[in-house]
Design a protein around this motif. Sequence first.
Motif, PDB file in Angstrom:
ATOM      1  N   GLY A  73       1.007   9.044  10.976  1.00  0.00           N
ATOM      2  CA  GLY A  73       0.081   9.645  10.031  1.00  0.00           C
ATOM      3  C   GLY A  73       0.750  10.558   9.015  1.00  0.00           C
ATOM      4  N   ASP A  97      -0.838   5.073   0.975  1.00  0.00           N
ATOM      5  CA  ASP A  97      -1.307   5.908   2.079  1.00  0.00           C
ATOM      6  C   ASP A  97      -2.063   5.119   3.140  1.00  0.00           C
ATOM      7  N   MET A  98      -2.641   3.995   2.750  1.00  0.00           N
ATOM      8  CA  MET A  98      -3.320   3.108   3.700  1.00  0.00           C
ATOM      9  C   MET A  98      -2.586   1.777   3.691  1.00  0.00           C
ATOM     10  N   GLN A  99      -1.565   1.648   4.488  1.00  0.00           N
ATOM     11  CA  GLN A  99      -0.664   0.501   4.403  1.00  0.00           C
ATOM     12  C   GLN A  99      -1.062  -0.621   5.348  1.00  0.00           C
ATOM     13  N   GLY A 117      -3.135  -4.193   9.768  1.00  0.00           N
ATOM     14  CA  GLY A 117      -3.446  -2.967   9.053  1.00  0.00           C
ATOM     15  C   GLY A 117      -3.465  -1.754   9.956  1.00  0.00           C
ATOM     16  N   TYR A 151      -5.504   4.481  10.303  1.00  0.00           N
ATOM     17  CA  TYR A 151      -5.757   5.740   9.605  1.00  0.00           C
ATOM     18  C   TYR A 151      -4.620   5.979   8.607  1.00  0.00           C
ATOM     19  N   PRO A 152      -4.805   6.886   7.643  1.00  0.00           N
ATOM     20  CA  PRO A 152      -3.792   7.081   6.590  1.00  0.00           C
ATOM     21  C   PRO A 152      -2.431   7.435   7.149  1.00  0.00           C
ATOM     22  N   HIS A 193       3.236   2.819  13.435  1.00  0.00           N
ATOM     23  CA  HIS A 193       2.472   3.509  12.402  1.00  0.00           C
ATOM     24  C   HIS A 193       2.399   4.988  12.722  1.00  0.00           C
ATOM     25  N   GLY A 210       0.804  -1.207   0.000  1.00  0.00           N
ATOM     26  CA  GLY A 210       0.000   0.000   0.000  1.00  0.00           C
ATOM     27  C   GLY A 210       0.838   1.258   0.000  1.00  0.00           C
TER      28      GLY A 210
END
Length: 263
Positions: free
Chosen positions: A162, A14-16, A93, A96-97, A160, A12
């Motif tokens: 943003g 932006d949404m990895q 996952g 958020y982006p 993660h 992915g």
Amino acid sequence: MAMDVIDYQIFGDDMQFVEIELDPQEAAVGEAGAMFYMEDDVQMETIFGDGSAAQSGIFGKLLGAGKRLVTGESMFTTVFMNAGAMKRKVAFGAAYPGKIIPMHLGQMGGMLLCQKDAFLCAAKGVSLGIAFQKRLGAGFFGGEGFVLQKLEGDGLAFIHAGGAIIEKTLQPGQSLRVDSGCVVAFTQDVDFDIQFVGGVKTALFGGEGMFFATLRGPGKVWLQSLPLSRLANRIVGASKIGGSKGAEQGSVLGGLGNLFEDE
């Protein structure tokens, strides 16, 4: 307990999400609710704390759960173990982006300090704890709170953040002032503090608040361009809850469109 050595691949833009390949009897630990998918023979077990060796016994498990509660996280962590005879995969996952960053703790002196909601998943054996800021100012004025996540061990962990992510290497004595919410993680040798931004106009009307996080080298820091708190504030501000009608957001009139709406 020895660290599990895991293979992985990040997918992915932006949404990895990160896909981890587990050998037989190999395990990974994930944040509650972060699991995306898993193949046959991968077994899930929800435990107190993080499942590291330091949390053996009921007292250690309760202590580990308490640490996670202090950071605002769930007291439970999920362990994903490959109980089969072949390699299997499990994926995690992001909520958020943003970007997922692999962190080799063994290459960072065995410890990494992160913002309280940055952890996503790790090889089993990585210890999740808390780190309090030494200075009182960080606790009162940091915006994001003075409690940080502490990842310890010599294995692989994934965090993660943003928006866009940037890694900076600070030389001894070199400092960087950052919006406190934009700090994702830093190595243990970095000095972290909160400093007041001089000037009343800057404090009241600058839009950046009255305090900055100051990071001083040597060490590495990771920064995010879009903290979750900033994204949430913008969403609320543009919603009916935040006082906006919502419909005028795409109009050239902007907020003036409300003048022509029927009461």
